[in-house]
Design an enzyme around this catalytic site. Structure first.
Site, PDB file in Angstrom:
ATOM      1  N   LYS A 184      40.576   0.056  55.996  1.00  0.00           N
ATOM      2  CA  LYS A 184      39.344  -0.739  55.955  1.00  0.00           C
ATOM      3  C   LYS A 184      39.607  -2.183  55.532  1.00  0.00           C
ATOM      4  O   LYS A 184      38.780  -3.063  55.800  1.00  0.00           O
ATOM      5  CB  LYS A 184      38.317  -0.094  55.016  1.00  0.00           C
ATOM      6  CG  LYS A 184      38.649  -0.117  53.542  1.00  0.00           C
ATOM      7  CD  LYS A 184      37.581   0.596  52.725  1.00  0.00           C
ATOM      8  CE  LYS A 184      37.886   0.565  51.237  1.00  0.00           C
ATOM      9  NZ  LYS A 184      37.882  -0.800  50.678  1.00  0.00           N
ATOM     10  N   ASP A 185      40.737  -2.446  54.880  1.00  0.00           N
ATOM     11  CA  ASP A 185      41.071  -3.807  54.447  1.00  0.00           C
ATOM     12  C   ASP A 185      41.842  -4.589  55.507  1.00  0.00           C
ATOM     13  O   ASP A 185      42.080  -5.780  55.337  1.00  0.00           O
ATOM     14  CB  ASP A 185      41.915  -3.771  53.169  1.00  0.00           C
ATOM     15  CG  ASP A 185      41.147  -3.256  51.965  1.00  0.00           C
ATOM     16  OD1 ASP A 185      39.915  -3.456  51.930  1.00  0.00           O
ATOM     17  OD2 ASP A 185      41.772  -2.653  51.074  1.00  0.00           O
ATOM     18  N   ARG A 196      27.887  -4.423  52.557  1.00  0.00           N
ATOM     19  CA  ARG A 196      27.518  -3.302  53.427  1.00  0.00           C
ATOM     20  C   ARG A 196      26.807  -2.210  52.622  1.00  0.00           C
ATOM     21  O   ARG A 196      25.756  -1.696  53.032  1.00  0.00           O
ATOM     22  CB  ARG A 196      28.784  -2.733  54.085  1.00  0.00           C
ATOM     23  CG  ARG A 196      28.576  -1.411  54.830  1.00  0.00           C
ATOM     24  CD  ARG A 196      29.907  -0.820  55.265  1.00  0.00           C
ATOM     25  NE  ARG A 196      30.783  -0.540  54.154  1.00  0.00           N
ATOM     26  CZ  ARG A 196      30.692   0.538  53.370  1.00  0.00           C
ATOM     27  NH1 ARG A 196      29.755   1.439  53.599  1.00  0.00           N
ATOM     28  NH2 ARG A 196      31.539   0.720  52.385  1.00  0.00           N
ATOM     29  N   ARG A 197      27.368  -1.862  51.485  1.00  0.00           N
ATOM     30  CA  ARG A 197      26.748  -0.845  50.633  1.00  0.00           C
ATOM     31  C   ARG A 197      25.427  -1.343  50.070  1.00  0.00           C
ATOM     32  O   ARG A 197      24.435  -0.614  50.055  1.00  0.00           O
ATOM     33  CB  ARG A 197      27.711  -0.470  49.490  1.00  0.00           C
ATOM     34  CG  ARG A 197      28.931   0.315  49.945  1.00  0.00           C
ATOM     35  CD  ARG A 197      29.962   0.422  48.841  1.00  0.00           C
ATOM     36  NE  ARG A 197      31.116   1.232  49.243  1.00  0.00           N
ATOM     37  CZ  ARG A 197      32.302   1.182  48.659  1.00  0.00           C
ATOM     38  NH1 ARG A 197      32.512   0.343  47.647  1.00  0.00           N
ATOM     39  NH2 ARG A 197      33.292   1.952  49.087  1.00  0.00           N
ATOM     40  N   ARG A 204      33.672  -6.114  40.734  1.00  0.00           N
ATOM     41  CA  ARG A 204      35.047  -6.291  41.200  1.00  0.00           C
ATOM     42  C   ARG A 204      36.001  -5.516  40.310  1.00  0.00           C
ATOM     43  O   ARG A 204      35.657  -5.034  39.250  1.00  0.00           O
ATOM     44  CB  ARG A 204      35.419  -7.781  41.186  1.00  0.00           C
ATOM     45  CG  ARG A 204      34.644  -8.645  42.166  1.00  0.00           C
ATOM     46  CD  ARG A 204      34.990  -8.355  43.611  1.00  0.00           C
ATOM     47  NE  ARG A 204      36.421  -8.267  43.840  1.00  0.00           N
ATOM     48  CZ  ARG A 204      37.252  -9.298  43.962  1.00  0.00           C
ATOM     49  NH1 ARG A 204      36.768 -10.539  43.868  1.00  0.00           N
ATOM     50  NH2 ARG A 204      38.545  -9.117  44.178  1.00  0.00           N
ATOM     51  N   ARG A 239      36.200  -0.442  37.400  1.00  0.00           N
ATOM     52  CA  ARG A 239      34.797  -0.257  37.755  1.00  0.00           C
ATOM     53  C   ARG A 239      34.191   0.927  36.995  1.00  0.00           C
ATOM     54  O   ARG A 239      33.060   0.848  36.509  1.00  0.00           O
ATOM     55  CB  ARG A 239      34.657  -0.049  39.265  1.00  0.00           C
ATOM     56  CG  ARG A 239      35.094  -1.244  40.076  1.00  0.00           C
ATOM     57  CD  ARG A 239      34.876  -1.003  41.551  1.00  0.00           C
ATOM     58  NE  ARG A 239      35.958  -1.570  42.345  1.00  0.00           N
ATOM     59  CZ  ARG A 239      36.092  -1.438  43.650  1.00  0.00           C
ATOM     60  NH1 ARG A 239      35.200  -0.750  44.331  1.00  0.00           N
ATOM     61  NH2 ARG A 239      37.100  -1.978  44.290  1.00  0.00           N
ATOM     62  N   CYS A 279      35.221  -7.686  57.312  1.00  0.00           N
ATOM     63  CA  CYS A 279      34.907  -6.592  56.390  1.00  0.00           C
ATOM     64  C   CYS A 279      34.080  -7.068  55.197  1.00  0.00           C
ATOM     65  O   CYS A 279      33.727  -6.272  54.341  1.00  0.00           O
ATOM     66  CB  CYS A 279      36.191  -5.923  55.914  1.00  0.00           C
ATOM     67  SG  CYS A 279      37.330  -7.033  55.067  1.00  0.00           S
TER      68      CYS A 279
END
Length: 312
Positions: free
Chosen positions: A79-80, A127-128, A145, A151, A238
């Site tokens: 995804k990155d 997106r989330r 971040r 997190r 992305c």
């Protein structure tokens, strides 16, 4: 002589690199060692990802080392990985996908519906945030971040009522025991390639390309290729609010996508499917991504994404 695998230094990135290192040894008899590299995305932690901008936030430094020959291959979360590569480099293997879903994580609340009004939800991803806002407008989505452990620590410190993480990351790091409430978010479309790993190397090293390609999972590769083609044609990175997911059942490939504004005030969602022709399955997957992107573009997707960029 050992091959050198370039990787970021987080626990998750190291898990991923060690996983590929073990597979290369066990399946192909190739000895490897790791070289840890800090990318721009790792260095700038006090700014939301979307505001840093640019492509390759987590790949550029690794790609520079590939081009200079200081490392032989790089392992990335797929995804990155941008959909375009520097000349001479390419994606040569896509590893079998784990759980593609995002998940709700909280120490106090059992699920999204249990959250109080104006609950604080932490996420790195527009997106989330966009999809959370579509689910419930009152959520206060805040930038979060840092690596997965950082997190989770912020959640445990009470800075957020809940956070959203990739389910695959939690599983790979075996963190479920540290979480009181964890619930996959089935309604939320993931980032392209989420849950899969990608291997990048120099394309002129044909012997290495041939060996690395043996790690590719065909099922995952077809699905992620459709997703990446959708992003490529739409010209969406992305760091903007785009979710896309493909799944394959027998010979039927389905692709669904969503784009919108970060605050959820506008969005569009659609899906398309096709029957794979066995002799041209990869071309079918690419065409599916292209056709769905064209559908979105015809409905005003690029204008919507332009508005999204203005809001970042």
């Amino acid at each position: 002589m050992s091959l050198i695998i370039g990787t970021r230094g987080s626990k998750l990135a190291l898990w991923q690199a060690e996983h590929i290192k073990a597979r290369l040894k066990d399946e192909l008899g190739m000895e490897c060692e790791l070289k840890v590299v800090k990318t721009q995305g790792d260095k700038i932690l006090d700014v939301p990802l979307a505001k840093i901008g640019g492509k390759g936030l987590f790949t550029k430094e690794l790609e520079e080392l590939l081009l200079s020959g200081e490392i032989d291959l790089a392992v990335h979360s797929l995804k990155d990985m941008p959909v375009e590569f520097p000349q001479g480099l390419g994606l040569v293997a896509i590893i079998k996908r784990s759980d593609h879903r995002d998940c709700f994580v909280s120490q106090r609340y059992a699920n999204l519906d249990a959250l109080p009004q104006n609950a604080k939800i932490g996420s790195t991803s527009l997106r989330r945030c966009m999809q959370l806002k579509l689910y419930r407008k009152d959520y206060d989505t805040l930038s979060l971040r840092g690596n997965v452990q950082t997190r989770l620590q912020k959640l445990q410190n009470g800075e957020f009522d809940a956070i959203v993480l990739a389910n695959a990351a939690i599983a790979r790091l075996e963190l479920t025991k540290e979480i009181t409430y964890l619930k996959p978010l089935d309604f939320m479309l993931p980032a392209m390639g989420q849950g899969a790993l990608g291997i990048e190397c120099a394309l002129d090293n044909t012997a290495l390309v041939e060996k690395l390609s043996k790690l590719t999972d065909v099922h995952t590769s077809l699905c992620c290729t459709a997703e990446r083609e959708f992003i490529r044609v739409l010209e969406g990175g992305c760091q903007v609010p785009i979710g896309v997911y493909a799944h394959l059942q027998e010979n039927r490939l389905s692709l669904e996508a969503i784009i919108g504004l970060p605050d959820g005030s506008e969005s569009m969602r659609a899906h398309l499917d096709c029957t794979l022709i066995p002799s041209a399955a990869m071309d079918c997957a690419k065409n599916l991504g292209i056709e769905l992107a064209k559908h979105f573009i015809a409905q005003g997707a690029r204008e919507l994404l332009a508005k999204a960029y203005e809001m970042i």
